[in-house]
Design a protein around this motif. Structure first.
Motif, mmCIF file in Angstrom:
data_model
loop_
_atom_site.group_PDB
_atom_site.id
_atom_site.type_symbol
_atom_site.label_atom_id
_atom_site.label_comp_id
_atom_site.label_asym_id
_atom_site.label_seq_id
_atom_site.Cartn_x
_atom_site.Cartn_y
_atom_site.Cartn_z
ATOM 1 N N ALA A 95 31.589 14.422 5.255
ATOM 2 C CA ALA A 95 32.118 15.747 5.591
ATOM 3 C C ALA A 95 32.074 16.035 7.088
ATOM 4 O O ALA A 95 32.746 16.960 7.553
ATOM 5 N N ASP A 96 31.317 15.261 7.851
ATOM 6 C CA ASP A 96 31.300 15.431 9.300
ATOM 7 C C ASP A 96 32.561 14.876 9.960
ATOM 8 O O ASP A 96 32.822 15.162 11.131
ATOM 9 N N TYR A 97 33.332 14.099 9.213
ATOM 10 C CA TYR A 97 34.485 13.405 9.794
ATOM 11 C C TYR A 97 35.824 13.932 9.295
ATOM 12 O O TYR A 97 36.838 13.777 9.970
ATOM 13 N N THR A 98 35.836 14.521 8.117
ATOM 14 C CA THR A 98 37.087 15.016 7.551
ATOM 15 C C THR A 98 36.820 15.935 6.376
ATOM 16 O O THR A 98 35.771 15.824 5.713
ATOM 17 N N ASP A 99 37.755 16.840 6.123
ATOM 18 C CA ASP A 99 37.720 17.645 4.896
ATOM 19 C C ASP A 99 38.480 16.961 3.772
ATOM 20 O O ASP A 99 38.390 17.389 2.616
ATOM 21 N N SER A 105 33.734 7.938 -7.385
ATOM 22 C CA SER A 105 32.514 7.787 -8.168
ATOM 23 C C SER A 105 31.353 8.148 -7.264
ATOM 24 O O SER A 105 31.549 8.595 -6.130
ATOM 25 N N LEU A 106 30.132 7.935 -7.733
ATOM 26 C CA LEU A 106 28.978 8.214 -6.897
ATOM 27 C C LEU A 106 28.968 7.378 -5.632
ATOM 28 O O LEU A 106 28.443 7.797 -4.605
ATOM 29 N N ASP A 107 29.541 6.176 -5.692
ATOM 30 C CA ASP A 107 29.353 5.231 -4.597
ATOM 31 C C ASP A 107 30.626 4.847 -3.854
ATOM 32 O O ASP A 107 30.608 3.915 -3.041
ATOM 33 N N GLU A 108 31.728 5.541 -4.085
ATOM 34 C CA GLU A 108 32.932 5.208 -3.324
ATOM 35 C C GLU A 108 33.828 6.436 -3.184
ATOM 36 O O GLU A 108 33.827 7.333 -4.025
ATOM 37 N N ALA A 109 34.601 6.445 -2.100
ATOM 38 C CA ALA A 109 35.493 7.570 -1.835
ATOM 39 C C ALA A 109 36.556 7.153 -0.825
ATOM 40 O O ALA A 109 36.361 6.224 -0.027
ATOM 41 N N TYR A 110 37.687 7.864 -0.898
ATOM 42 C CA TYR A 110 38.713 7.761 0.139
ATOM 43 C C TYR A 110 38.493 8.878 1.149
ATOM 44 O O TYR A 110 38.180 10.012 0.781
ATOM 45 N N ASP A 116 41.487 12.868 14.205
ATOM 46 C CA ASP A 116 40.281 12.258 14.769
ATOM 47 C C ASP A 116 39.298 13.354 15.174
ATOM 48 O O ASP A 116 39.160 13.698 16.346
ATOM 49 N N ARG A 117 38.602 13.913 14.179
ATOM 50 C CA ARG A 117 37.766 15.094 14.401
ATOM 51 C C ARG A 117 36.684 14.853 15.450
ATOM 52 O O ARG A 117 36.361 15.745 16.242
ATOM 53 N N GLU A 233 53.160 -0.635 -0.543
ATOM 54 C CA GLU A 233 53.573 0.760 -0.427
ATOM 55 C C GLU A 233 52.764 1.643 -1.384
ATOM 56 O O GLU A 233 52.553 1.286 -2.548
ATOM 57 N N ASP A 234 52.325 2.779 -0.886
ATOM 58 C CA ASP A 234 51.585 3.750 -1.690
ATOM 59 C C ASP A 234 51.649 5.086 -0.967
ATOM 60 O O ASP A 234 51.052 5.259 0.100
ATOM 61 N N ASP A 235 52.364 6.051 -1.525
ATOM 62 C CA ASP A 235 52.543 7.348 -0.877
ATOM 63 C C ASP A 235 51.531 8.392 -1.325
ATOM 64 O O ASP A 235 51.603 9.547 -0.905
ATOM 65 N N ARG A 236 50.578 8.042 -2.152
ATOM 66 C CA ARG A 236 49.631 9.032 -2.668
ATOM 67 C C ARG A 236 48.757 9.570 -1.532
ATOM 68 O O ARG A 236 48.166 8.789 -0.773
ATOM 69 N N PRO A 237 48.646 10.890 -1.424
ATOM 70 C CA PRO A 237 47.738 11.449 -0.416
ATOM 71 C C PRO A 237 46.298 11.392 -0.895
ATOM 72 O O PRO A 237 46.020 11.280 -2.094
ATOM 73 N N VAL A 238 45.365 11.463 0.039
ATOM 74 C CA VAL A 238 43.963 11.650 -0.325
ATOM 75 C C VAL A 238 43.824 13.061 -0.878
ATOM 76 O O VAL A 238 44.218 14.034 -0.234
ATOM 77 N N ASP A 239 43.300 13.172 -2.091
ATOM 78 C CA ASP A 239 43.259 14.444 -2.810
ATOM 79 C C ASP A 239 41.831 14.976 -2.847
ATOM 80 O O ASP A 239 41.012 14.526 -3.653
ATOM 81 N N PRO A 240 41.500 15.951 -2.004
ATOM 82 C CA PRO A 240 40.122 16.451 -1.975
ATOM 83 C C PRO A 240 39.751 17.320 -3.161
ATOM 84 O O PRO A 240 38.582 17.670 -3.317
ATOM 85 N N VAL A 241 40.707 17.678 -3.998
ATOM 86 C CA VAL A 241 40.389 18.516 -5.165
ATOM 87 C C VAL A 241 40.547 17.725 -6.452
ATOM 88 O O VAL A 241 40.746 18.281 -7.515
ATOM 89 N N ARG A 242 40.459 16.414 -6.340
ATOM 90 C CA ARG A 242 40.550 15.565 -7.527
ATOM 91 C C ARG A 242 39.438 15.939 -8.498
ATOM 92 O O ARG A 242 38.267 15.977 -8.147
#
Length: 357
Positions: A95-99, A105-110, A116-117, A233-242
């Motif tokens: 959370a210090d780098y992006t919203d 899962s517990l151990d992985e995230a996009y 560049d905060r 190719e992959d157009d999916r955005p990072v979804d913070p409300v998944r």
């Protein structure tokens, strides 16, 4: 219209997370083959240390198989409350780098670090700093994949495991994908991989040579996805409300059960585990499902939906017991029971995606 700026995506994946936590907390386990799980005849490996993986031990493997592959394997029971606590530390660093954080899962995230905060210059430097902070805060190592879309970033995080990172730069995605086996691709499970192999599709290059029509004919709605990822190719955005669609827990009994009281005790225990997740995540659900697996491995489910969310632990237990009674009297032994809750609604501020893997 102006071109959309190239995204900068990091996929962070902790290295053998559960097993590494156990080795961190018990120095006597360090350097030894460790499996998180139970050594019982019907136990399953939840996670394996890298020392165990060298013998072919993998997560979801039956414990008896794991012991045959690695006779010196050390089993330790899972401590999910500890894993959740460490996961919270890791996500606080993110959370210090992006919203824009999408937990898987517990151990992985996009993480989408296009902005560049912290002024580090590149996504690669950002990933390096994040990994260093995770190590300092938790004593655990993480690997990272960096690319311009989620599919490539996830593939890249496996390239330098453990404790490494790998970049797939813009314009290099198709070349990176073409030499990889299709089993590595997100969305290609064992059954689909076997079907692809029968069709002569073993690598990304094999997949790319096929037309969209061919892939749709053989793989239906997944055809366009396979057509795209074969080209990087992959157009999916990072979804913070998944959000999670459901939560469940199941247990395999040490021996097959036919006694209704014992079966219901198992169901009540699974209902309690699901309710603990509800309390942690602030979620409630309107559909309860009970799963039964018989001694011959056949399985059946019973569900009931309600107009309002299940509001208490006792109510969830009661519904679960009623549902399992639909299978009485048991005509054969019960091997496994499970309880799940779906049609979820958020009742509080906590994120269910962070609560459980």
């Amino acid at each position: 219209m102006p071109d959309r700026p190239v995204r900068k995506i990091i996929h962070v994946d902790m290295d053998a997370f559960f097993a590494s936590v156990e080795q961190r907390d018990d120095p006597g386990l360090r350097g030894k083959p460790v499996a998180v799980g139970h050594a019982a005849a019907r136990g399953v490996v939840a996670a394996a240390s890298y020392e165990a993986r060298r013998f072919g031990v993998r997560s979801a493997m039956p414990s008896t198989t794991a012991q045959r592959k690695c006779p010196d394997l050390i089993f330790v029971p899972p401590r999910f409350e500890v894993y959740r606590s460490v996961s919270a530390q890791i996500h606080a660093i993110f959370a210090d780098y992006t919203d824009l954080i999408e937990p898987l899962s517990l151990d992985e995230a996009y993480l989408d670090v296009t902005e560049d905060r912290r002024g580090l210059g590149t996504a690669s430097q950002t990933a390096q700093e994040i990994r260093a902070r995770i190590l300092e805060a938790t004593g655990l190592t993480a690997s990272a994949g960096i690319s311009y879309n989620k599919f490539l970033a996830k593939l890249a995080s496996d390239q330098r495991k453990p404790n490494g990172q790998f970049v797939v730069a813009p314009g290099r995605g198709e070349a990176f994908v073409e030499g990889l086996p299709v089993q590595r691709f997100h969305g290609v499970g064992p059954v689909t991989a076997a079907k692809m192999e029968r069709l002569g599709l073993q690598t990304g290059a094999d997949l790319r040579r096929q037309s969209l029509e061919f892939l749709q004919h053989h793989f239906g709605r997944s055809g366009p996805w396979y057509h795209a990822i074969a080209r990087g190719e992959d157009d999916r955005p990072v979804d913070p409300v998944r959000t999670r669609k459901s939560s469940g827990s199941e247990t395999t009994f040490a021996s097959d059960l036919t006694d209704p009281e014992a079966i219901e005790a198992g169901v009540a225990e699974m209902a309690d585990e699901v309710w603990d997740w509800c309390e942690t995540s602030g979620s409630r659900g309107r559909t309860v499902t009970v799963k039964v697996k018989w001694a011959d491995f056949r399985q059946a489910t019973r569900s009931r939906s309600f107009s309002e969310p299940v509001a208490s632990r006792e109510r969830l237990r009661e519904i679960s017991r009623v549902l399992v009674r639909a299978h009485y009297p048991p005509t054969r032994g019960v091997r496994l029971v499970g309880v799940s809750l779906s049609n979820l609604e958020t009742a509080g501020a906590a994120s269910p995606a962070l609560a459980l893997s």
